[in-house]
Design an enzyme around this catalytic site. Structure first.
Site, PDB file in Angstrom:
ATOM      1  N   GLN A 125       0.840  -1.195   0.000  1.00  0.00           N
ATOM      2  CA  GLN A 125       0.000   0.000   0.000  1.00  0.00           C
ATOM      3  C   GLN A 125       0.880   1.252   0.000  1.00  0.00           C
ATOM      4  OE1 GLN A 125      -1.934   0.917   3.784  1.00  0.00           O
ATOM      5  NE2 GLN A 125      -3.865   1.030   2.712  1.00  0.00           N
ATOM      6  N   GLY A 126       0.714   2.089  -1.013  1.00  0.00           N
ATOM      7  CA  GLY A 126       1.534   3.299  -1.117  1.00  0.00           C
ATOM      8  C   GLY A 126       0.741   4.560  -0.864  1.00  0.00           C
ATOM      9  N   SER A 128       1.345   6.572   2.449  1.00  0.00           N
ATOM     10  CA  SER A 128       2.150   7.522   3.240  1.00  0.00           C
ATOM     11  C   SER A 128       3.380   7.994   2.488  1.00  0.00           C
ATOM     12  CB  SER A 128       2.601   6.866   4.546  1.00  0.00           C
ATOM     13  OG  SER A 128       1.493   6.356   5.242  1.00  0.00           O
ATOM     14  N   GLU A 252     -10.013  -1.330   5.238  1.00  0.00           N
ATOM     15  CA  GLU A 252      -8.891  -1.467   6.169  1.00  0.00           C
ATOM     16  C   GLU A 252      -9.330  -1.212   7.611  1.00  0.00           C
ATOM     17  OE1 GLU A 252      -5.671   1.194   5.294  1.00  0.00           O
ATOM     18  OE2 GLU A 252      -4.224  -0.040   6.398  1.00  0.00           O
ATOM     19  N   ASN A 372      -5.596   6.749  15.599  1.00  0.00           N
ATOM     20  CA  ASN A 372      -6.897   6.815  16.278  1.00  0.00           C
ATOM     21  C   ASN A 372      -7.335   8.257  16.539  1.00  0.00           C
ATOM     22  OD1 ASN A 372      -6.845   4.100  16.087  1.00  0.00           O
ATOM     23  ND2 ASN A 372      -7.096   3.687  18.276  1.00  0.00           N
ATOM     24  N   GLU A 373      -6.356   9.174  16.629  1.00  0.00           N
ATOM     25  CA  GLU A 373      -6.755  10.589  16.775  1.00  0.00           C
ATOM     26  C   GLU A 373      -7.525  11.021  15.516  1.00  0.00           C
ATOM     27  OE1 GLU A 373      -3.612   9.542  17.359  1.00  0.00           O
ATOM     28  OE2 GLU A 373      -3.560   9.749  19.535  1.00  0.00           O
TER      29      GLU A 373
END
Ligand SMILES: Cc1cc2nc3c(=O)[nH]c(=O)nc-3n(C[C@H](O)[C@H](O)[C@H](O)COP(=O)(O)OP(=O)(O)OC[C@H]3O[C@@H](n4cnc5c(N)ncnc54)[C@H](O)[C@@H]3O)c2cc1C
Length: 391
Positions: A125-126, A128, A252, A372-373
């Site tokens: 998975q690209g 970030s 996801e 989670n933020e």
């Protein structure tokens, strides 16, 4: 309302259980986040595929068994109950594939899905980039139109690509409209990692495993749409990649990456550990017993919640932003579950392999798949409809 399983579903469970009992390796495989361990996990993936178990809910023509989503949940419960190996194909089968089913063309489905279920193509998975993690819309990797060649030229850098060093393909977002900002003007690309101009550099995690890679793209050519899938292509419409990517993140964060079976099996092992060790009649033991009870109940609650989620999906309702609630729940449950095990093991936890390694990995749960933020921001704005901060 009948909350039990049908005869067909129970028969399916029995078949899966028997096959797993006969086939799951008796000794745990080395970590799939190392080169040697990954190769051994691929052998396992091939065995799953030969039986139609690598992607049970897909149609047989793509390598699955045409199982219902309910049967998929049963499969997952049995899989984790049997202690079967981690799925090193997960980024393709569980994340990208649902997006190809939804946004891909027939040609893309025919080409990519069978190769994915058979573990011939291995996807990473690209999303970030060095300066775009939580703020995914801030990506700077770009795709420039090459009209003469009938495609796009990709440049930029992706990072934190899980198992990127062992994969064959990358899916990711690139900016196709140079004048656009933020979520607009992005396109979802499918790219072979052996394309000219691609450099993949694996790097180690804190635990030493080479679980991550940086991927550098230098003028990598990708053809239009589905014109030549073997060389990659674009998924969904040009400049509309954000919406396509959100479908992947829904998978996801929500149903497919972390099914309840994983946590129910871990909670059952924790209860077993508790029984083996016994508990003293003291305040510390009482706290541990409370924690074990709490996580067992939470794993069951997650399972029940998932049943209602699946009911919605079967009736045509996508979980959408609500998948952020799942993600917060399962990632925090995983941390609490492993912390309870370490409390139970006491100083021995330092030398206990599976629980202490599991705990280390659980700490990354509140970070990957979007922190989670960020999930709490999404829940506040898009599920509860609260005003955006700073507006
Ligand atoms: C085990 C693991 C596997 C991963 N695999 C992949 C992969 O395969 N592919 C991929 O593309 N990426 C992957 N990632 C990267 C992951 O998606 C990012 O780490 C994540 O999105 C956070 O980005 P960042 O690390 O840049 O942190 P930052 O975005 O710099 O965030 C730092 C801190 O600031 C907080 N923060 C940032 N913005 C806000 C805000 N607006 N409101 C409140 N708090 C905020 C964050 O929550 C976090 O605590 C993986 C990460 C891990 C840990």
């Amino acid at each position: 309302m009948d909350l039990g399983w049908s005869d067909d579903e129970s028969a399916f469970r029995n078949d899966v259980r028997s096959w797993l009992e006969a086939n799951v390796p008796t000794e745990p495989l080395p970590s799939g986040d190392t080169a040697d361990g990954f190769a051994l996990h691929l052998d396992w993936e091939h065995r799953l595929h030969a039986e139609g178990y690598s992607a049970v809910s897909w149609p047989a023509e793509f390598g699955g068994r045409g199982a219902s989503l309910w049967q998929w949940l049963i499969f997952e419960e049995e899989y984790y109950r049997a202690g079967a190996p981690q799925r090193v194909t997960q980024n393709g089968i569980f994340l990208l594939a649902p997006t190809i089913f939804e946004f891909g063309t027939d040609a893309q489905r025919q080409y990519y899905l069978p190769r994915m279920s058979s573990a011939e193509d291995l996807w990473c998975q690209g999303w970030s980039e060095p300066n775009a993690g939580s703020d995914l819309a801030g990506i700077t990797s770009k795709a420039t139109r090459d009209e003469a060649a009938g495609g796009w030229r990709l440049s930029g850098q992706k990072t934190w690509t899980t198992r990127g060093a062992f994969c064959t393909h990358l899916f990711g977002l690139f900016r196709t409209d140079p004048d656009s900002e933020r979520h607009r003007g992005l396109t979802y690309f499918l790219v072979p990692l052996d394309a000219e101009g691609m450099t993949v550099r694996g790097f180690g995690r804190l635990d030493g495993d080479e679980g991550f890679a940086e991927v550098f793209l230098d003028d990598v050519f990708v053809p239009d749409g589905d014109s030549d899938p073997a060389r990659g292509g674009t998924l969904g419409d040009i400049d509309q990649g954000w919406g396509v990517a959100m479908a992947t993140t829904t998978s996801e964060r929500g149903l497919t990456l972390r099914s309840p079976g994983r946590f129910q099996a871990a909670a059952a092992r924790l209860v077993e550990l508790c029984r083996e060790r016994g508990l003293e009649a003291d305040a510390v033991s009482e706290l541990v017993a409370d924690a074990v009870t709490r996580v067992w109940i939470a794993a069951e609650a997650y399972s029940l919640y998932t049943l209602s989620d699946v009911t919605g999906i079967v009736e045509g309702r996508s979980p959408g932003a609500k998948s952020s609630l799942n993600k917060i729940f399962w990632s925090e449950l995983d941390v609490e579950l492993h912390r309870a095990a370490l409390d139970l093991l006491g100083p021995e936890a330092e030398v206990d392999g599976p629980w202490s390694r599991g705990w280390q990995f659980s700490l990354s749960g509140p970070i990957y798949a979007g922190t989670n933020e960020i999930q709490r921001n999404i829940v506040a704005e898009r599920v509860l409809g609260l005003p955006r901060i700073g507006r």
